[in-house]
Design an enzyme around this catalytic site. Structure first.
Site, PDB file in Angstrom:
ATOM      1  N   SER A 133       1.009  -1.168  -0.433  1.00 24.03           N
ATOM      2  CA  SER A 133       0.134  -0.033  -0.012  1.00 24.03           C
ATOM      3  C   SER A 133       0.955   1.535  -0.122  1.00 24.03           C
ATOM      4  O   SER A 133       0.283   2.120  -0.202  1.00 24.03           O
ATOM      5  CB  SER A 133      -0.562  -0.072   1.397  1.00 24.03           C
ATOM      6  N   CYS A 134       2.246   1.082   0.120  1.00 24.06           N
ATOM      7  CA  CYS A 134       3.188   2.681   0.462  1.00 24.06           C
ATOM      8  C   CYS A 134       3.166   3.138  -1.454  1.00 24.06           C
ATOM      9  O   CYS A 134       3.834   4.574  -1.217  1.00 24.06           O
ATOM     10  CB  CYS A 134       4.245   2.108   0.746  1.00 24.06           C
ATOM     11  N   LYS A 136       8.013  -1.402  -6.828  1.00 19.75           N
ATOM     12  CA  LYS A 136       6.903  -1.813  -6.392  1.00 19.75           C
ATOM     13  C   LYS A 136       5.767  -1.520  -7.351  1.00 19.75           C
ATOM     14  O   LYS A 136       5.016  -2.007  -7.867  1.00 19.75           O
ATOM     15  CB  LYS A 136       6.104  -2.317  -5.400  1.00 19.75           C
TER      16      LYS A 136
END
Ligand code: GDP
Length: 317
Positions: free
Chosen positions: A112-113, A144
């Site tokens: 989620s970062c 990511k």
């Protein structure tokens, strides 16, 4: 979408880690009979030749990519080079190798970062790349995001039915309890446990206690992974979380209750808070028919039990 063949070979990259080990358990309990793990000690996925050799020899029908260099706020902040380059290499090598092995389904796991620091809360998937990232983990986040793009590119160029899922902050059995490199939840379990054991009056919690975080038990994430492999086939990443968050101060009180610490909680504001809030919008995954089952109090209690049985016992403390 079709149910996966329970005898298909599934490769779980990163099977020695918190996420990978949970995914192996979930696949086996869902009836998969040919689950193959890849631990970092077995194959260094940062090495393209080693990755290709391993994946080609394994010839998986499905790959779950849970292999990554991960860590909490201090580790991410201190070692951006490794968080960027190791993750870029691991995922590029794995996706290229899965393509070479003609793997039909790949599930790439992000975090989620990846979303902007000041994204509207709860964070929807379409807020990706709409604003600046949180500085304490921007290197990891960019890696990511590149992984999501890797999946999307393989879909676009080669028609691969590969997908990406973005879990929120995870915890559970097999977590890293090292105080400098871990995430907050295992760090607090250890700090409060040791304080209660030693009769200390205070526990130091980093930052102001005001940031809000969402915590998902890794067994819930693993169940979601199995579900998504059978229920999701879209280029856009899909969030996996509870949709509920707590402040770090609330988490600290909950951990104190769980381990039986009754002393004082103090805040070290020389440590960074990181992003102020990070709670995922989970309406998309819920619409596919999945929701988490392990609440935070229950998950904390079972993770503390695991910590006592596995880490404390081994350390002889
Ligand atoms: P983040 O979600 O990427 O920021 O990663 P963390 O899980 O490492 O940190 C979450 C929040 O918990 C941050 O605001 C930290 O400052 C705070 N925090 C409080 N005490 C600790 C601790 O002992 N370890 C870690 N890692 N974070 C802590």
């Amino acid at each position: 979408m079709d149910e996966l063949d329970r005898s298909a070979r599934v490769l779980v990259a990163g099977s020695g880690g918190l996420v990978g080990s949970a995914v192996v358990r979930a696949l086996e309990s869902a009836g998969f009979t040919d689950v193959v793990g890849a631990r970092s000690a077995q194959v260094d996925l940062r090495d393209a030749d080693a990755a290709r050799e391993f994946v080609t020899a394994t010839a998986p029908a499905v790959v779950v990519d849970a292999a990554a260099r991960v860590g909490g706020i201090a580790a991410n902040n201190a070692r951006p080079v490794e968080f960027l380059h190791d993750n870029l290499r691991i995922q590029a090598n794995l996706l290229d190798a899965a393509h070479a092995a003609d793997t039909g389904r790949v599930l790439f796991l992000g975090s989620s970062c990846i979303y902007p620091k000041f994204a509207e809360q709860p964070i929807r998937e379409d807020s990706l790349l709409t604003g600046p990232l949180e500085a304490t983990n921007d290197a990891y986040a960019v890696a990511k995001i590149a992984g999501i793009m890797g999946v999307q590119s393989y879909r676009r160029e080669y028609g691969r039915r590969w997908i990406s899922a973005m879990p929120t902050n995870l915890y559970g059995p097999g977590d890293n309890f090292d105080l400098e490199s871990s995430h907050v939840l295992p760090a607090l379990i250890r700090k409060f446990h040791e304080a209660a054991r030693d009769g200390s009056e205070q526990v130091v919690v980093w930052g102001t206690g005001t940031p809000r975080r969402e915590f998902l038990h890794v067994d819930d994430l693993a169940a979601a992974c199995v579900h998504l492999l059978e229920a999701y086939d879209d280029p856009a990443p899909i969030n996996v979380g509870t949709g509920q968050d707590v402040t770090i101060a609330e988490l600290a009180s909950a951990v104190a209750r769980t381990v039986g610490f009754t002393g004082e909680i103090v805040y070290d504001t020389s440590r960074p808070d990181g992003t102020p809030r990070k709670v995922l919008d989970v309406s998309k995954i819920e619409a596919t028919g999945w929701k988490p089952t392990i609440g935070l109090a229950e998950g904390l209690a079972s993770t503390y039990r695991w910590y006592l049985d596995n880490i404390v016992v081994e350390a002889g403390t």
